[in-house]
Design a protein around this motif. Structure first.
Motif, PDB file in Angstrom:
ATOM      1  N   GLU A   1       0.573  -1.654  -0.263  1.00 47.27           N
ATOM      2  CA  GLU A   1      -0.413   0.174  -0.279  1.00 47.27           C
ATOM      3  C   GLU A   1       0.778   1.061  -0.099  1.00 47.27           C
ATOM      4  OE1 GLU A   1      -3.458   1.873   3.101  1.00 47.27           O
ATOM      5  OE2 GLU A   1      -1.716   1.045   4.073  1.00 47.27           O
ATOM      6  N   SER A   2       1.849   1.026   0.274  1.00 45.37           N
ATOM      7  CA  SER A   2       2.882   1.891   0.761  1.00 45.37           C
ATOM      8  C   SER A   2       3.384   2.950  -0.656  1.00 45.37           C
ATOM      9  CB  SER A   2       3.687   2.347   1.866  1.00 45.37           C
ATOM     10  OG  SER A   2       3.406   1.887   3.428  1.00 45.37           O
ATOM     11  N   MET A   3       3.860   1.929  -0.662  1.00 46.55           N
ATOM     12  CA  MET A   3       4.470   1.966  -2.581  1.00 46.55           C
ATOM     13  C   MET A   3       3.670   2.379  -3.248  1.00 46.55           C
ATOM     14  SD  MET A   3       7.749   1.480  -2.142  1.00 46.55           S
ATOM     15  CE  MET A   3       8.823   1.221  -3.613  1.00 46.55           C
ATOM     16  N   ALA A   4       2.605   1.816  -3.575  1.00 48.60           N
ATOM     17  CA  ALA A   4       1.947   2.099  -4.066  1.00 48.60           C
ATOM     18  C   ALA A   4       1.425   3.978  -4.229  1.00 48.60           C
ATOM     19  CB  ALA A   4       0.264   0.831  -4.700  1.00 48.60           C
ATOM     20  N   GLN A   5       1.042   3.948  -3.178  1.00 49.72           N
ATOM     21  CA  GLN A   5       0.682   5.294  -2.919  1.00 49.72           C
ATOM     22  C   GLN A   5       1.764   6.076  -2.759  1.00 49.72           C
ATOM     23  OE1 GLN A   5      -2.387   5.093  -3.518  1.00 49.72           O
ATOM     24  NE2 GLN A   5      -4.113   4.836  -1.730  1.00 49.72           N
ATOM     25  N   ILE A   6       3.173   6.319  -2.761  1.00 52.46           N
ATOM     26  CA  ILE A   6       4.007   7.009  -2.808  1.00 52.46           C
ATOM     27  C   ILE A   6       3.926   7.360  -4.051  1.00 52.46           C
ATOM     28  CG2 ILE A   6       6.430   6.756  -2.117  1.00 52.46           C
ATOM     29  CD1 ILE A   6       6.368   5.796   0.461  1.00 52.46           C
ATOM     30  N   ASN A   7       4.161   5.942  -4.677  1.00 60.36           N
ATOM     31  CA  ASN A   7       4.594   6.340  -6.504  1.00 60.36           C
ATOM     32  C   ASN A   7       2.918   6.339  -7.296  1.00 60.36           C
ATOM     33  OD1 ASN A   7       7.361   5.615  -6.167  1.00 60.36           O
ATOM     34  ND2 ASN A   7       6.677   4.112  -4.983  1.00 60.36           N
ATOM     35  N   LEU A   8       2.127   6.662  -6.467  1.00 56.66           N
ATOM     36  CA  LEU A   8       0.503   6.944  -7.523  1.00 56.66           C
ATOM     37  C   LEU A   8       1.007   6.257  -9.100  1.00 56.66           C
ATOM     38  CD1 LEU A   8       0.449  11.236  -7.494  1.00 56.66           C
ATOM     39  CD2 LEU A   8      -0.666   8.802  -5.747  1.00 56.66           C
ATOM     40  N   PHE A   9       1.169   4.700  -8.652  1.00 54.24           N
ATOM     41  CA  PHE A   9       1.268   3.696  -9.743  1.00 54.24           C
ATOM     42  C   PHE A   9       0.203   3.304 -10.213  1.00 54.24           C
ATOM     43  CE2 PHE A   9       4.510   1.685  -7.396  1.00 54.24           C
ATOM     44  CZ  PHE A   9       6.067   2.310  -8.058  1.00 54.24           C
ATOM     45  N   ASP A  10      -0.152   3.710 -11.177  1.00 54.29           N
ATOM     46  CA  ASP A  10      -1.194   3.462 -12.355  1.00 54.29           C
ATOM     47  C   ASP A  10      -2.233   2.254 -12.168  1.00 54.29           C
ATOM     48  OD1 ASP A  10      -1.575   6.158 -13.450  1.00 54.29           O
ATOM     49  OD2 ASP A  10      -0.395   5.488 -14.067  1.00 54.29           O
ATOM     50  N   GLY A  11      -0.994   0.457 -12.366  1.00 48.62           N
ATOM     51  CA  GLY A  11      -1.751  -0.193 -11.490  1.00 48.62           C
ATOM     52  C   GLY A  11      -0.464  -0.604 -10.674  1.00 48.62           C
ATOM     53  N   LEU A  12      -0.870  -2.335 -10.305  1.00 50.21           N
ATOM     54  CA  LEU A  12       0.030  -3.188  -9.656  1.00 50.21           C
ATOM     55  C   LEU A  12      -0.017  -4.524 -10.292  1.00 50.21           C
ATOM     56  CD1 LEU A  12       0.290  -2.370  -6.217  1.00 50.21           C
ATOM     57  CD2 LEU A  12       1.696  -1.706  -7.432  1.00 50.21           C
ATOM     58  N   VAL A  13       1.463  -5.421 -10.689  1.00 55.20           N
ATOM     59  CA  VAL A  13       1.654  -6.728 -10.548  1.00 55.20           C
ATOM     60  C   VAL A  13       1.967  -7.021  -9.206  1.00 55.20           C
ATOM     61  CG1 VAL A  13       2.322  -8.436 -11.753  1.00 55.20           C
ATOM     62  CG2 VAL A  13       1.415  -6.680 -12.792  1.00 55.20           C
ATOM     63  N   LEU A  14       1.315  -7.877  -8.656  1.00 53.72           N
ATOM     64  CA  LEU A  14       2.274  -8.250  -6.973  1.00 53.72           C
ATOM     65  C   LEU A  14       2.540  -9.527  -7.239  1.00 53.72           C
ATOM     66  CD1 LEU A  14      -1.557  -7.531  -5.231  1.00 53.72           C
ATOM     67  CD2 LEU A  14       0.906  -6.395  -4.942  1.00 53.72           C
ATOM     68  N   LEU A  15       3.926 -10.234  -7.105  1.00 53.39           N
ATOM     69  CA  LEU A  15       4.425 -11.863  -7.422  1.00 53.39           C
ATOM     70  C   LEU A  15       5.017 -12.140  -6.358  1.00 53.39           C
ATOM     71  CD1 LEU A  15       7.220 -10.356  -9.681  1.00 53.39           C
ATOM     72  CD2 LEU A  15       4.706 -11.172 -10.278  1.00 53.39           C
TER      73      LEU A  15
END
Length: 561
Positions: free
Chosen positions: A104-118
């Protein structure tokens, strides 16, 4: 297309952010594309994650191919196997919250448009799914795949748990030291998540059932070429989800959680799935009561698959028999097939277009007309010993144990119970009670994996039972009940059981009871005193203060501070 990244990458005022990306080699063109985060739990600590470097590269290839820019970052992940039987296991379940928080923190810090979770393993997969539900942006989870089974041992292909069973056998002089040592080199021939249906492979399979993993993405072997192909396909599909604004909460719904529960029951998945699905539903702010759904659906969902520890067949056998896709097809009349998935198609459309690579195998997956059994492989028990809940897995033990009454022998820690088992102090007819191992009391709700394996190794798996406010590994079999709530540290009835008390486990009636009078129970509870926390500093000091009960998913409830 709604691009979150435009908030920091578009306009003269945002040169600072573009300059920062360019310091790492990203180009102007890269930064005009959707930015896709890749949360990679690769490490050399976890065999299920060891191949994720290669998997991540193919995901990147797919993202680039489809017009996006991948940005990879690391996520912690602990291996339950390494943590078994020592203080490290206190950290395993709490690490799930760290994983969710960090993604959650990394997605919000960087404002990613999408995520692939490995991620492939026990707490990493649910932690990542919790983050996806919390963020509600386009997300796909892709595991690294299961490992191959090892040398034949005790009637099935071996795995790392065979060594623990064999140690019990060695202590009972049922195997030689040479036979025991052979397993060290030959039981784990490849990397990958454990070859049996433990919590790791259960949650990878349930991610498919939820619609959060592409078809077969949860069960393709770790070492196969198909694992790399599905990785590139995942990279392509995340771009389609971003383009169409298909976010996690459009996929994780009440009905998709219910689908996952039915698949868990149909394949007799790990009991840990109950708490993980509870936590995922909570993060998605859904109304579904996962515990009640397990209770009700377990009575009418047929068991269609049998995988180690319920049979000699392992996860690769399951994949070749059709895997989760085959279960969804067989159960299409009793699941919600209109649910959206990460393919940008519904469950029904995925079923219609799926191509099976291998022939059907009815020794692993049955049809819905001819199931292994007419009830699911996981059950919720209640009674005076488990007023809120107790979770068991009847699909993984002999039906002769579906009603068990025996004499309690009590231990206040996992280690004390294991010592007693190995030294021959547990006998036919005993109910081993292990307490003060719940979310607060443990803390961290450790798994009683070794205790059950030692009972098996000493030939006691069909003549004894084990109950605990802790958890069990998905590989455990035998008569067991875990997740007992309220836990001992909260003053649950399990805290006041005494050696010699009679305990009754009744799967048919879904009951777990201490066979002493209500008056005696109340008298003992009045005399009980709350123990001091085992950890008062660091992360576990925080966790034991605010952890919810097992019946609530053992999540951290910050309102308790």
């Amino acid at each position: 297309m709604n691009k979150r990244s435009e908030n920091i990458l578009v306009g003269l005022q945002n040169q600072y952010y573009r300059a920062t990306y360019k310091s790492m080699g990203f180009s102007t063109d890269d930064l005009k594309r959707p930015i896709i985060g890749i949360a990679n739990a690769w490490s050399e600590c976890v065999p299920g994650h060891f191949n994720l470097r290669q998997v991540a590269q193919r995901v990147k290839d797919g993202i680039y191919r489809a017009g996006g820019t991948p940005v990879e970052f690391g996520v912690i992940g602990g291996c339950d196997g390494f943590a078994q039987g020592h203080d490290g296991m206190h950290y395993i379940l709490p690490s799930r919250e760290l994983i969710a928080n960090s993604v959650e923190s990394m997605a919000q810090i960087n404002l990613f448009d999408g995520l692939v979770l490995l991620g492939s393993c026990d707490k990493i997969v649910p932690g990542m799914l919790m983050a996806a539900a919390r963020l509600d942006i386009p997300c796909i989870l892709l595991p690294g795949g299961p490992m191959e089974g090892g040398i034949m041992f005790d009637g099935r292909k071996s795995d790392q748990t065979s060594s623990t069973e064999a140690y019990g056998m060695l202590s009972a002089k049922k195997v030689t030291e040479t036979e025991y040592k052979t397993l060290e080199n030959l039981s784990c021939p490849t990397c990958g998540s454990c070859s049996y249906l433990g919590t790791a492979n259960t949650m990878c399979s349930l991610s498919e059932a939820l619609g959060m993993t592409v078809p077969d993405g949860g069960v393709i072997p770790a070492y196969s070429a198909a694992r790399l192909s599905v990785a590139e396909y995942t990279g392509i599909k995340i771009m389609e989800l971003v383009e169409k604004d298909i976010t996690a909460r459009k996929i994780i719904t009440d009905d998709s959680i219910r689908n996952a529960i039915k698949i868990c029951l149909a394949m007799s998945g790990s009991t840990n799935a109950v708490m993980h699905l509870t936590a995922i539903a909570r993060e998605a702010e859904l109304g579904i009561n996962v515990l009640e759904e397990f209770d009700q659906l377990s009575r009418k969902t047929p068991q269609l698959a049998k995988i180690n520890p319920a049979s000699e067949y392992n996860m690769i056998d399951f994949y070749q028999a059709g895997g989760v896709s085959k279960l969804l097809e067989e159960m299409s009349s009793i699941i919600a097939t209109d649910q959206m998935t990460v393919t940008a198609q519904t469950v029904a459309e995925n079923i219609q277009t799926h191509h099976y690579q291998y022939p059907a195998n009815d020794k692993v997956i049955k049809t819905i007309e001819t199931p292994f059994g007419y009830e699911g492989g996981v059950a919720v028990l209640r009674g005076n010993l488990a007023p809120d809940t107790g979770i068991t897995k009847p699909g993984a033990f002999d039906k002769s144990l579906h009603h068990f009454e025996g004499e309690a022998i009590c231990f206040d820690s996992e280690e004390a119970a294991e010592e007693a088992i190995l030294s021959g102090k547990i006998h036919d007819g005993n109910v081993v009670v292990i307490r003060y191992e719940g979310p607060k009391g443990g803390p961290g709700m450790r798994e009683m994996y070794k205790a059950m394996k030692y009972l098996y190794g000493r030939g006691l798996s069909k003549t004894t039972a084990l109950i605990t406010d802790g958890r069990f590994s998905g590989t455990n079999n035998g008569c067991f009940v875990g997740h007992i709530s309220p836990e001992a540290a909260e003053g649950g009835t399990i805290a006041i059981v005494q050696d010699g008390d009679r305990i009754e486990i009744d799967i048919e009636k879904r009951s777990l009871n201490l066979l002493v009078s209500d008056e005696e129970i109340q008298c003992r509870l009045k005399q009980w005193k709350r123990p001091e926390p085992k950890f008062k500093r660091g992360y576990l000091g925080l966790y034991c203060k605010i952890a919810a009960s097992g019946s609530e998913g053992a999540v951290m409830k910050y309102d308790k501070l």
